[in-house]
Motif scaffolding. Sequence first.
Motif, PDB file in Angstrom:
ATOM      1  N   ASN A 157     -54.477 -75.474 -34.020  1.00 56.60           N
ATOM      2  CA  ASN A 157     -53.204 -74.979 -33.719  1.00 56.60           C
ATOM      3  C   ASN A 157     -52.402 -76.019 -33.315  1.00 56.60           C
ATOM      4  O   ASN A 157     -51.887 -76.327 -33.884  1.00 56.60           O
ATOM      5  N   SER A 158     -53.138 -76.835 -32.555  1.00 59.20           N
ATOM      6  CA  SER A 158     -52.759 -78.327 -32.740  1.00 59.20           C
ATOM      7  C   SER A 158     -52.404 -78.916 -33.702  1.00 59.20           C
ATOM      8  O   SER A 158     -51.056 -79.511 -33.728  1.00 59.20           O
ATOM      9  N   LEU A 159     -53.284 -78.327 -34.782  1.00 54.33           N
ATOM     10  CA  LEU A 159     -52.965 -79.074 -36.617  1.00 54.33           C
ATOM     11  C   LEU A 159     -51.759 -77.806 -36.989  1.00 54.33           C
ATOM     12  O   LEU A 159     -51.188 -79.144 -37.949  1.00 54.33           O
ATOM     13  N   GLU A 160     -51.375 -77.111 -36.760  1.00 52.58           N
ATOM     14  CA  GLU A 160     -50.951 -76.384 -37.759  1.00 52.58           C
ATOM     15  C   GLU A 160     -49.210 -76.723 -37.138  1.00 52.58           C
ATOM     16  O   GLU A 160     -48.466 -76.639 -38.070  1.00 52.58           O
ATOM     17  N   THR A 161     -49.384 -76.582 -35.794  1.00 51.90           N
ATOM     18  CA  THR A 161     -47.563 -77.231 -35.367  1.00 51.90           C
ATOM     19  C   THR A 161     -47.442 -78.598 -35.084  1.00 51.90           C
ATOM     20  O   THR A 161     -46.461 -78.584 -34.397  1.00 51.90           O
ATOM     21  N   CYS A 162     -48.649 -79.497 -35.313  1.00 51.02           N
ATOM     22  CA  CYS A 162     -48.335 -81.391 -35.155  1.00 51.02           C
ATOM     23  C   CYS A 162     -48.011 -81.218 -33.691  1.00 51.02           C
ATOM     24  O   CYS A 162     -47.133 -81.888 -33.356  1.00 51.02           O
ATOM     25  N   ASP A 163     -48.843 -80.578 -33.128  1.00 51.83           N
ATOM     26  CA  ASP A 163     -48.509 -81.285 -31.255  1.00 51.83           C
ATOM     27  C   ASP A 163     -49.962 -81.677 -30.841  1.00 51.83           C
ATOM     28  O   ASP A 163     -50.933 -81.568 -31.578  1.00 51.83           O
ATOM     29  N   PHE A 164     -49.820 -82.820 -30.720  1.00 51.51           N
ATOM     30  CA  PHE A 164     -51.191 -83.913 -30.485  1.00 51.51           C
ATOM     31  C   PHE A 164     -51.339 -83.978 -29.285  1.00 51.51           C
ATOM     32  O   PHE A 164     -51.123 -84.966 -28.400  1.00 51.51           O
ATOM     33  N   GLY A 165     -50.694 -83.172 -27.807  1.00 49.91           N
ATOM     34  CA  GLY A 165     -51.051 -83.307 -26.228  1.00 49.91           C
ATOM     35  C   GLY A 165     -52.600 -82.645 -26.717  1.00 49.91           C
ATOM     36  O   GLY A 165     -53.248 -81.490 -26.995  1.00 49.91           O
ATOM     37  N   GLY A 166     -53.414 -83.386 -26.195  1.00 51.94           N
ATOM     38  CA  GLY A 166     -54.754 -83.625 -26.194  1.00 51.94           C
ATOM     39  C   GLY A 166     -55.105 -83.471 -26.872  1.00 51.94           C
ATOM     40  O   GLY A 166     -56.520 -83.974 -26.767  1.00 51.94           O
ATOM     41  N   SER A 167     -54.652 -84.516 -28.048  1.00 52.12           N
ATOM     42  CA  SER A 167     -55.244 -84.730 -29.200  1.00 52.12           C
ATOM     43  C   SER A 167     -55.328 -86.322 -29.302  1.00 52.12           C
ATOM     44  O   SER A 167     -55.174 -87.709 -28.000  1.00 52.12           O
ATOM     45  N   ASP A 168     -56.293 -87.357 -29.612  1.00 49.50           N
ATOM     46  CA  ASP A 168     -57.203 -88.605 -29.099  1.00 49.50           C
ATOM     47  C   ASP A 168     -56.699 -89.600 -30.623  1.00 49.50           C
ATOM     48  O   ASP A 168     -56.703 -89.452 -31.497  1.00 49.50           O
ATOM     49  N   ARG A 169     -55.380 -90.778 -30.083  1.00 49.43           N
ATOM     50  CA  ARG A 169     -55.460 -91.530 -30.836  1.00 49.43           C
ATOM     51  C   ARG A 169     -56.661 -92.409 -31.832  1.00 49.43           C
ATOM     52  O   ARG A 169     -57.111 -93.558 -30.568  1.00 49.43           O
ATOM     53  N   LEU A 170     -56.961 -92.922 -33.336  1.00 45.25           N
ATOM     54  CA  LEU A 170     -57.993 -93.285 -32.880  1.00 45.25           C
ATOM     55  C   LEU A 170     -58.134 -94.528 -33.760  1.00 45.25           C
ATOM     56  O   LEU A 170     -58.650 -95.030 -33.513  1.00 45.25           O
ATOM     57  N   ALA A 171     -56.039 -94.894 -34.504  1.00 48.84           N
ATOM     58  CA  ALA A 171     -56.638 -96.234 -35.108  1.00 48.84           C
ATOM     59  C   ALA A 171     -54.504 -96.400 -35.343  1.00 48.84           C
ATOM     60  O   ALA A 171     -53.898 -94.813 -35.355  1.00 48.84           O
ATOM     61  N   GLY A 172     -54.443 -97.017 -34.840  1.00 52.21           N
ATOM     62  CA  GLY A 172     -52.664 -97.744 -34.340  1.00 52.21           C
ATOM     63  C   GLY A 172     -52.354 -98.148 -36.281  1.00 52.21           C
ATOM     64  O   GLY A 172     -53.075 -98.177 -37.116  1.00 52.21           O
ATOM     65  N   VAL A 173     -51.057 -98.826 -36.749  1.00 50.64           N
ATOM     66  CA  VAL A 173     -50.924 -98.769 -37.610  1.00 50.64           C
ATOM     67  C   VAL A 173     -51.606-100.024 -38.611  1.00 50.64           C
ATOM     68  O   VAL A 173     -51.916 -99.979 -40.010  1.00 50.64           O
ATOM     69  N   GLY A 174     -51.918-100.656 -37.808  1.00 53.75           N
ATOM     70  CA  GLY A 174     -52.676-102.392 -38.257  1.00 53.75           C
ATOM     71  C   GLY A 174     -53.631-102.165 -38.317  1.00 53.75           C
ATOM     72  O   GLY A 174     -54.613-102.092 -39.455  1.00 53.75           O
ATOM     73  N   GLU A 175     -55.421-101.349 -38.007  1.00 54.11           N
ATOM     74  CA  GLU A 175     -55.793-100.887 -38.077  1.00 54.11           C
ATOM     75  C   GLU A 175     -55.906 -99.858 -39.475  1.00 54.11           C
ATOM     76  O   GLU A 175     -57.420 -99.913 -39.998  1.00 54.11           O
ATOM     77  N   VAL A 176     -55.182 -99.019 -39.356  1.00 52.94           N
ATOM     78  CA  VAL A 176     -55.082 -97.943 -40.742  1.00 52.94           C
ATOM     79  C   VAL A 176     -54.935 -99.064 -42.239  1.00 52.94           C
ATOM     80  O   VAL A 176     -55.239 -98.630 -43.633  1.00 52.94           O
ATOM     81  N   SER A 177     -53.969 -99.708 -41.701  1.00 51.98           N
ATOM     82  CA  SER A 177     -53.631-100.739 -42.644  1.00 51.98           C
ATOM     83  C   SER A 177     -54.861-101.695 -43.782  1.00 51.98           C
ATOM     84  O   SER A 177     -54.779-101.950 -44.487  1.00 51.98           O
ATOM     85  N   ILE A 178     -56.167-102.050 -42.663  1.00 56.49           N
ATOM     86  CA  ILE A 178     -56.753-103.011 -42.714  1.00 56.49           C
ATOM     87  C   ILE A 178     -57.884-101.744 -43.171  1.00 56.49           C
ATOM     88  O   ILE A 178     -59.667-101.822 -43.980  1.00 56.49           O
ATOM     89  N   GLY A 179     -57.898-100.260 -42.519  1.00 57.16           N
ATOM     90  CA  GLY A 179     -59.297 -99.781 -42.622  1.00 57.16           C
ATOM     91  C   GLY A 179     -60.166 -99.013 -41.535  1.00 57.16           C
ATOM     92  O   GLY A 179     -60.573 -99.946 -41.353  1.00 57.16           O
ATOM     93  N   HIS A 180     -60.333 -97.615 -40.989  1.00 54.82           N
ATOM     94  CA  HIS A 180     -60.539 -97.439 -40.312  1.00 54.82           C
ATOM     95  C   HIS A 180     -61.260 -96.103 -40.579  1.00 54.82           C
ATOM     96  O   HIS A 180     -61.322 -95.668 -40.810  1.00 54.82           O
ATOM     97  N   ASP A 181     -62.352 -96.831 -39.478  1.00 55.57           N
ATOM     98  CA  ASP A 181     -63.921 -95.651 -40.062  1.00 55.57           C
ATOM     99  C   ASP A 181     -64.050 -94.934 -39.004  1.00 55.57           C
ATOM    100  O   ASP A 181     -64.443 -95.052 -37.988  1.00 55.57           O
ATOM    101  N   VAL A 182     -64.285 -93.680 -39.673  1.00 52.42           N
ATOM    102  CA  VAL A 182     -64.985 -92.329 -38.875  1.00 52.42           C
ATOM    103  C   VAL A 182     -66.354 -92.377 -38.930  1.00 52.42           C
ATOM    104  O   VAL A 182     -66.302 -91.474 -40.282  1.00 52.42           O
ATOM    105  N   SER A 183     -67.145 -91.714 -37.913  1.00 53.42           N
ATOM    106  CA  SER A 183     -68.519 -91.009 -37.894  1.00 53.42           C
ATOM    107  C   SER A 183     -68.859 -89.581 -38.093  1.00 53.42           C
ATOM    108  O   SER A 183     -68.339 -89.916 -36.930  1.00 53.42           O
ATOM    109  N   PHE A 184     -69.095 -88.902 -38.782  1.00 48.89           N
ATOM    110  CA  PHE A 184     -69.503 -87.692 -38.129  1.00 48.89           C
ATOM    111  C   PHE A 184     -71.064 -87.455 -37.671  1.00 48.89           C
ATOM    112  O   PHE A 184     -71.550 -86.977 -39.318  1.00 48.89           O
ATOM    113  N   ASP A 185     -71.135 -87.534 -37.087  1.00 50.01           N
ATOM    114  CA  ASP A 185     -72.817 -87.517 -36.796  1.00 50.01           C
ATOM    115  C   ASP A 185     -72.972 -85.822 -35.981  1.00 50.01           C
ATOM    116  O   ASP A 185     -74.647 -85.774 -36.249  1.00 50.01           O
TER     117      ASP A 185
END
Length: 340
Positions: free
Chosen positions: A52-80
């Motif tokens: 529901n958070s994704l569908e409504t773009c409600d960022f409450g309770g969501s986790d910020r993984l990377a800022g603009v600078g990190e995304v510009s150089i590439g941010h890896d997300v691992s799925f374990d």
Amino acid sequence: GECTHVLDWTLSPKFGEAEVGEVIIFKGDKIRFVHSSDDGLAHDLYKMAGENSLETCDFGGSDRLAGVGEVSIGHDVSFDEAGVYRFACSIGCNVAALAPEQQDNSFCHCAIGQTLTVQVKDSTDGLRCHDHAQERHDHAADSFAPPASSPLVCPEGTENARATNNPAYQAMNENECSEQCASAIAVSFMPGVELGSCIDLGFVSNPQTYTVRPDGSPGDIEVRVTSNADAETMVADDEEERESTCHCHSYEEIVCPEYETEADTLYEEHIEEINEFCQGILDGTEQDCPYKCFQPMEVLHLHYLECSSRPIDPMYVSVNDTNKCHIAAAAPEGVSADEC
């Protein structure tokens, strides 16, 4: 698992040239979120709290993984862990404690479509394993020919010539030697070939005759290939090789044509996908097979093996011949050659 999938994290996320909103990967894989497009925009990365958070773009309770600078150089997300994960960009969105209906999201990147849903499966889910054991090495110990006792008998004007560990002459590894009859002048133009018999070097086991035509050769050449290993060792090596060729592909069950009904559209859907997303591999504009190309190629690969009554699609043949889209995973630990 253990693959890194590079995602162009833009308003319309892409793997290669293919726009994606949902993707299936396996435990141990990574996705590299990188803003590689020159669109003049900035992007960050949030892991959303739920569907529901994704569908409504409600960022409450969501986790910020990377800022603009990190995304510009590439941010890896691992799925374990297996499960469903959702990501979005918050740029232009109101991420304060306002209710979604009170937010002004007119240029919210999430609302525009910069989202990704990732379904992570266990490495054995949705996979079918098999191997491509070579016919030449599919033998039993009692099928070996008697050892060669003498060099080839060569016609007048030619001499014995040999090549070890030279696939052009069917000597496929360091334990094999290929022998032929050729003039000394001809041998001087053959890379990796020297005068002499394989017998003199101790290559006497399992003599087999082949016809080859190396690059640049004006005609076919008949060669005798012998090994310096005994039959028992060669069988053990063969079993090890067979096990090492065991690999796995994404599997979806597609009905063979003789059992198809109007509701069975999965085969045609996969053909449409390779026609749409594999063209760059054929015209050379893409060197790495896009996700939306290799995934249907994997499924079709297994379908053609299982369903001999299905004519192989010409587009599949063309893409397969590039050797760029036969992307397989190693067999999970514990899968034996007999099970593969």
